[in-house]
Motif scaffolding. Structure first.
Motif, PDB file in Angstrom:
ATOM      1  N   GLY A 109       1.255  -1.234   0.124  1.00  0.00           N
ATOM      2  CA  GLY A 109       0.306   0.350   0.032  1.00  0.00           C
ATOM      3  C   GLY A 109       0.576   0.947  -0.105  1.00  0.00           C
ATOM      4  O   GLY A 109       2.106   1.625   0.507  1.00  0.00           O
ATOM      5  N   ILE A 110       0.236   2.343  -0.872  1.00  0.00           N
ATOM      6  CA  ILE A 110       0.835   3.945  -0.998  1.00  0.00           C
ATOM      7  C   ILE A 110       0.208   4.569  -0.630  1.00  0.00           C
ATOM      8  O   ILE A 110      -1.095   4.343  -0.551  1.00  0.00           O
ATOM      9  CB  ILE A 110       1.778   3.284  -2.332  1.00  0.00           C
ATOM     10  N   THR A 111       0.679   5.957  -0.312  1.00  0.00           N
ATOM     11  CA  THR A 111      -0.231   7.145   0.087  1.00  0.00           C
ATOM     12  C   THR A 111       0.530   8.145  -1.430  1.00  0.00           C
ATOM     13  O   THR A 111       2.104   7.849  -1.729  1.00  0.00           O
ATOM     14  CB  THR A 111      -0.499   7.256   1.651  1.00  0.00           C
ATOM     15  N   VAL A 112      -0.692   8.546  -1.254  1.00  0.00           N
ATOM     16  CA  VAL A 112      -0.293   9.729  -2.548  1.00  0.00           C
ATOM     17  C   VAL A 112      -0.673  10.980  -1.653  1.00  0.00           C
ATOM     18  O   VAL A 112      -1.576  11.388  -0.883  1.00  0.00           O
ATOM     19  CB  VAL A 112      -0.861   9.786  -3.945  1.00  0.00           C
ATOM     20  N   THR A 113      -0.396  12.398  -2.864  1.00  0.00           N
ATOM     21  CA  THR A 113      -0.380  13.775  -1.411  1.00  0.00           C
ATOM     22  C   THR A 113      -1.287  14.923  -1.655  1.00  0.00           C
ATOM     23  O   THR A 113      -1.951  15.042  -1.303  1.00  0.00           O
ATOM     24  CB  THR A 113       0.249  14.482  -1.942  1.00  0.00           C
ATOM     25  N   ALA A 114      -2.367  14.003  -3.688  1.00  0.00           N
ATOM     26  CA  ALA A 114      -3.173  15.005  -4.456  1.00  0.00           C
ATOM     27  C   ALA A 114      -4.354  13.713  -4.496  1.00  0.00           C
ATOM     28  O   ALA A 114      -3.934  12.490  -5.076  1.00  0.00           O
ATOM     29  CB  ALA A 114      -3.401  15.771  -5.182  1.00  0.00           C
ATOM     30  N   HIS A 145      -3.896   6.495 -10.787  1.00  0.00           N
ATOM     31  CA  HIS A 145      -2.680   5.584 -11.874  1.00  0.00           C
ATOM     32  C   HIS A 145      -2.318   4.821 -11.013  1.00  0.00           C
ATOM     33  O   HIS A 145      -2.088   3.658 -11.626  1.00  0.00           O
ATOM     34  CB  HIS A 145      -2.060   7.255 -12.467  1.00  0.00           C
ATOM     35  N   PRO A 146      -1.729   5.218 -10.407  1.00  0.00           N
ATOM     36  CA  PRO A 146      -0.639   3.615  -9.439  1.00  0.00           C
ATOM     37  C   PRO A 146      -1.595   2.308  -9.224  1.00  0.00           C
ATOM     38  O   PRO A 146      -1.346   1.769  -9.016  1.00  0.00           O
ATOM     39  CB  PRO A 146       0.046   4.035  -8.356  1.00  0.00           C
ATOM     40  N   PHE A 191      -0.850  -1.273 -11.681  1.00  0.00           N
ATOM     41  CA  PHE A 191       0.276  -2.166  -9.900  1.00  0.00           C
ATOM     42  C   PHE A 191      -1.008  -3.002  -9.648  1.00  0.00           C
ATOM     43  O   PHE A 191      -0.529  -3.440  -8.990  1.00  0.00           O
ATOM     44  CB  PHE A 191       1.267  -1.100  -9.306  1.00  0.00           C
ATOM     45  N   GLY A 192      -1.885  -2.536  -8.825  1.00  0.00           N
ATOM     46  CA  GLY A 192      -2.923  -2.979  -8.375  1.00  0.00           C
ATOM     47  C   GLY A 192      -2.989  -2.930  -7.148  1.00  0.00           C
ATOM     48  O   GLY A 192      -3.251  -4.477  -6.257  1.00  0.00           O
ATOM     49  N   ILE A 193      -2.173  -2.106  -6.668  1.00  0.00           N
ATOM     50  CA  ILE A 193      -2.303  -2.218  -5.099  1.00  0.00           C
ATOM     51  C   ILE A 193      -3.065  -0.975  -4.343  1.00  0.00           C
ATOM     52  O   ILE A 193      -3.569   0.376  -5.136  1.00  0.00           O
ATOM     53  CB  ILE A 193      -0.830  -1.584  -5.031  1.00  0.00           C
ATOM     54  N   PRO A 194      -3.296  -0.613  -2.773  1.00  0.00           N
ATOM     55  CA  PRO A 194      -3.937  -0.274  -2.604  1.00  0.00           C
ATOM     56  C   PRO A 194      -3.536   1.263  -2.119  1.00  0.00           C
ATOM     57  O   PRO A 194      -1.879   1.464  -2.420  1.00  0.00           O
ATOM     58  CB  PRO A 194      -3.854  -0.362  -0.986  1.00  0.00           C
ATOM     59  N   VAL A 195      -4.299   2.263  -2.966  1.00  0.00           N
ATOM     60  CA  VAL A 195      -3.580   4.098  -2.298  1.00  0.00           C
ATOM     61  C   VAL A 195      -4.637   4.424  -1.965  1.00  0.00           C
ATOM     62  O   VAL A 195      -5.692   5.136  -2.685  1.00  0.00           O
ATOM     63  CB  VAL A 195      -3.377   4.395  -4.254  1.00  0.00           C
ATOM     64  N   HIS A 196      -3.634   5.371  -0.657  1.00  0.00           N
ATOM     65  CA  HIS A 196      -4.479   6.044   0.003  1.00  0.00           C
ATOM     66  C   HIS A 196      -3.746   7.559   0.162  1.00  0.00           C
ATOM     67  O   HIS A 196      -3.241   7.834  -1.030  1.00  0.00           O
ATOM     68  CB  HIS A 196      -4.174   6.159   1.141  1.00  0.00           C
ATOM     69  N   GLN A 197      -4.962   8.545   0.207  1.00  0.00           N
ATOM     70  CA  GLN A 197      -4.353  10.273   0.403  1.00  0.00           C
ATOM     71  C   GLN A 197      -3.902  11.071   1.425  1.00  0.00           C
ATOM     72  O   GLN A 197      -4.875  10.291   1.761  1.00  0.00           O
ATOM     73  CB  GLN A 197      -5.604  10.988  -0.492  1.00  0.00           C
ATOM     74  N   VAL A 198      -3.026  11.079   1.665  1.00  0.00           N
ATOM     75  CA  VAL A 198      -2.796  11.350   2.664  1.00  0.00           C
ATOM     76  C   VAL A 198      -1.611  13.042   2.366  1.00  0.00           C
ATOM     77  O   VAL A 198      -0.539  12.914   2.045  1.00  0.00           O
ATOM     78  CB  VAL A 198      -1.841  10.486   3.336  1.00  0.00           C
ATOM     79  N   TYR A 199      -2.016  14.105   3.550  1.00  0.00           N
ATOM     80  CA  TYR A 199      -1.432  15.228   2.382  1.00  0.00           C
ATOM     81  C   TYR A 199       0.213  15.790   3.578  1.00  0.00           C
ATOM     82  O   TYR A 199       0.242  14.914   4.448  1.00  0.00           O
ATOM     83  CB  TYR A 199      -2.112  17.163   2.872  1.00  0.00           C
ATOM     84  N   GLN A 200       0.533  16.049   2.947  1.00  0.00           N
ATOM     85  CA  GLN A 200       1.978  16.851   3.278  1.00  0.00           C
ATOM     86  C   GLN A 200       1.525  17.583   4.755  1.00  0.00           C
ATOM     87  O   GLN A 200       0.370  17.962   5.395  1.00  0.00           O
ATOM     88  CB  GLN A 200       3.002  17.710   2.647  1.00  0.00           C
ATOM     89  N   GLY A 201       2.542  17.115   5.468  1.00  0.00           N
ATOM     90  CA  GLY A 201       2.603  18.350   7.306  1.00  0.00           C
ATOM     91  C   GLY A 201       3.984  18.858   7.450  1.00  0.00           C
ATOM     92  O   GLY A 201       4.576  19.106   6.339  1.00  0.00           O
ATOM     93  N   VAL A 202       3.744  19.060   8.628  1.00  0.00           N
ATOM     94  CA  VAL A 202       5.186  20.016   9.386  1.00  0.00           C
ATOM     95  C   VAL A 202       5.339  19.390  10.691  1.00  0.00           C
ATOM     96  O   VAL A 202       4.006  18.981  11.477  1.00  0.00           O
ATOM     97  CB  VAL A 202       4.518  21.781   8.804  1.00  0.00           C
ATOM     98  N   ASP A 203       6.179  19.633  10.858  1.00  0.00           N
ATOM     99  CA  ASP A 203       6.607  19.128  12.561  1.00  0.00           C
ATOM    100  C   ASP A 203       6.616  20.746  13.472  1.00  0.00           C
ATOM    101  O   ASP A 203       7.181  20.924  13.185  1.00  0.00           O
ATOM    102  CB  ASP A 203       8.158  18.643  12.455  1.00  0.00           C
TER     103      ASP A 203
END
Length: 379
Positions: A114-119, A125-126, A130-142
């Protein structure tokens, strides 16, 4: 659970990726994980037909999870640095930053659980290829590392770091660098773009941001340079500026990402297409005094509640079925305490430039907070 975190930024530091490398550091901290940072290997002709990136080989004892923090889709090939990575680890997952670059997703992508993408629009596309789970997680800051703990004088009127559109920069330099101008425009304060001093000088950048009134940020389609792929993404500079208490002015990305991430009143202020008009707008903005201070408080508060990396880690734990580290709860409570301190006196700026589109409901984690930490005070 035994986790290994792989991130290329520590072996080859770059100022543009420092915020992403901090995610890797936080994952290592909260999961008591091992950090691997492989280097890219220069290949000699002929290139392999696979076209995959070559990575320095690193040994690993394996474990339950390999978590790849990828600057771009090409970094998913980092698993090639670990011999038999698929056999050594029970699961392989990744967070991918510049996921809009579809051409960067290579054969290694298929090996991920599994992967996450930012948008949101980058998921299809992935997943389809590639037939894998794809989630969406935005960028962050510390935010716990970099949010100011007190309100300080903002002696720098305008700050622009990293990429600046050439026509705006040229006009602002001519207009504000002269002795007759009351405004101070500071640009490109970074000393090193690459090398071991990048992470050390990151502290210097935030100290400058803590003392800057307005931070400039322009999306990638404003006077683009070169032929690199582009996206209307919210990049590190927006979050770094907002968590530092700057008022952010420039040209906001036009995207679902921007609408959802920058969703409180005054989060960004739009400058005109003509740099001369933008200069007039900035001078009018700088004259607003108390209103700027109230917007600063709101920006810090909202960024802590919405965009700290710790919120993203909790979200990724849900995406990938990972246990939430117990230490995260205390630190998220600390974020809420700090946000509550900054929330006192927060108000949206009624600026003479067009403000961001209005909010879309309460931010995550904006419910009741614990007793606040010691109150902010003016220096």
């Amino acid at each position: 659970m035994r986790m290994t975190v792989a991130c290329a930024g520590h072996a080859a530091p770059h100022a543009g990726w420092a915020a992403i490398d901090e995610l890797a550091d936080l994952l290592v901290h909260y999961f008591d994980a091992t950090l691997l940072s492989p280097r890219r290997v220069e290949r000699r002709w002929p290139w392999p037909r696979s076209g995959r990136s070559a990575w320095q080989r690193l040994d690993s004892d394996g474990g339950d999870v390999l978590f790849v923090v990828a600057h771009a889709p090409q970094d998913l090939a980092m698993i090639d640095a670990i011999p038999d990575a698929r056999r050594r680890f029970g699961r392989i997952v990744a967070w991918v930053t510049d996921s809009y670059f579809e051409g960067g997703f290579g054969p290694a992508t298929a090996q991920y659980d599994g992967i996450t993408v930012t948008a949101p629009e980058d998921q299809a596309h992935p997943r389809q290829r590639f037939g894998i789970p794809v989630h969406q997680v935005y960028q962050g800051v510390d935010g716990l590392a970099w949010a100011p703990r007190q309100s300080t004088p903002r002696a720098i009127d305008l700050i622009g770091f990293g990429r600046m559109p050439a026509s705006y920069h040229a006009h602002f330099a001519r207009r504000f660098h002269g002795a007759q101008s009351p405004a101070l425009y500071l640009h490109s304060p970074l000393g090193h773009v690459t090398g071991p001093d990048v992470h050390l000088e990151r502290g210097m950048l935030f100290k400058l941001l803590h003392r800057a009134s307005v931070s400039l940020a322009f999306h990638l389609f404003v006077e683009p340079e070169g032929q690199r792929p582009r996206s209307m993404m919210v990049t590190s500079r927006w979050l770094e500026s907002l968590v530092s208490g700057c008022v952010v002015a420039g040209r906001r990305p036009v995207s679902t990402m921007a609408d959802e991430m920058l969703a409180w009143p005054g989060a960004t202020l739009e400058l005109g297409d003509d740099p001369r008009d933008a200069g007039d707008q900035l001078l009018a903005l700088l004259a607003q005094g108390d209103a700027l201070e109230a917007q600063r408080h709101l920006n810090v508060q909202q960024t802590l509640l919405r965009h700290d990396w710790r919120h993203r880690i909790v979200q990724m734990c849900a995406c990938f079925g990972l246990p939430v580290p117990p230490a995260l709860a205390g630190d998220i409570a600390g974020l809420q305490d700090l946000a509550a301190c900054w929330g006192r006196g927060a108000a949206p700026l009624d600026a003479g430039v067009s403000s961001a589109r209005g909010g879309r409901g309460e931010p995550p984690g904006s419910g009741p907070t614990r007793s606040p930490t010691p109150a902010l005070h003016a220096a």
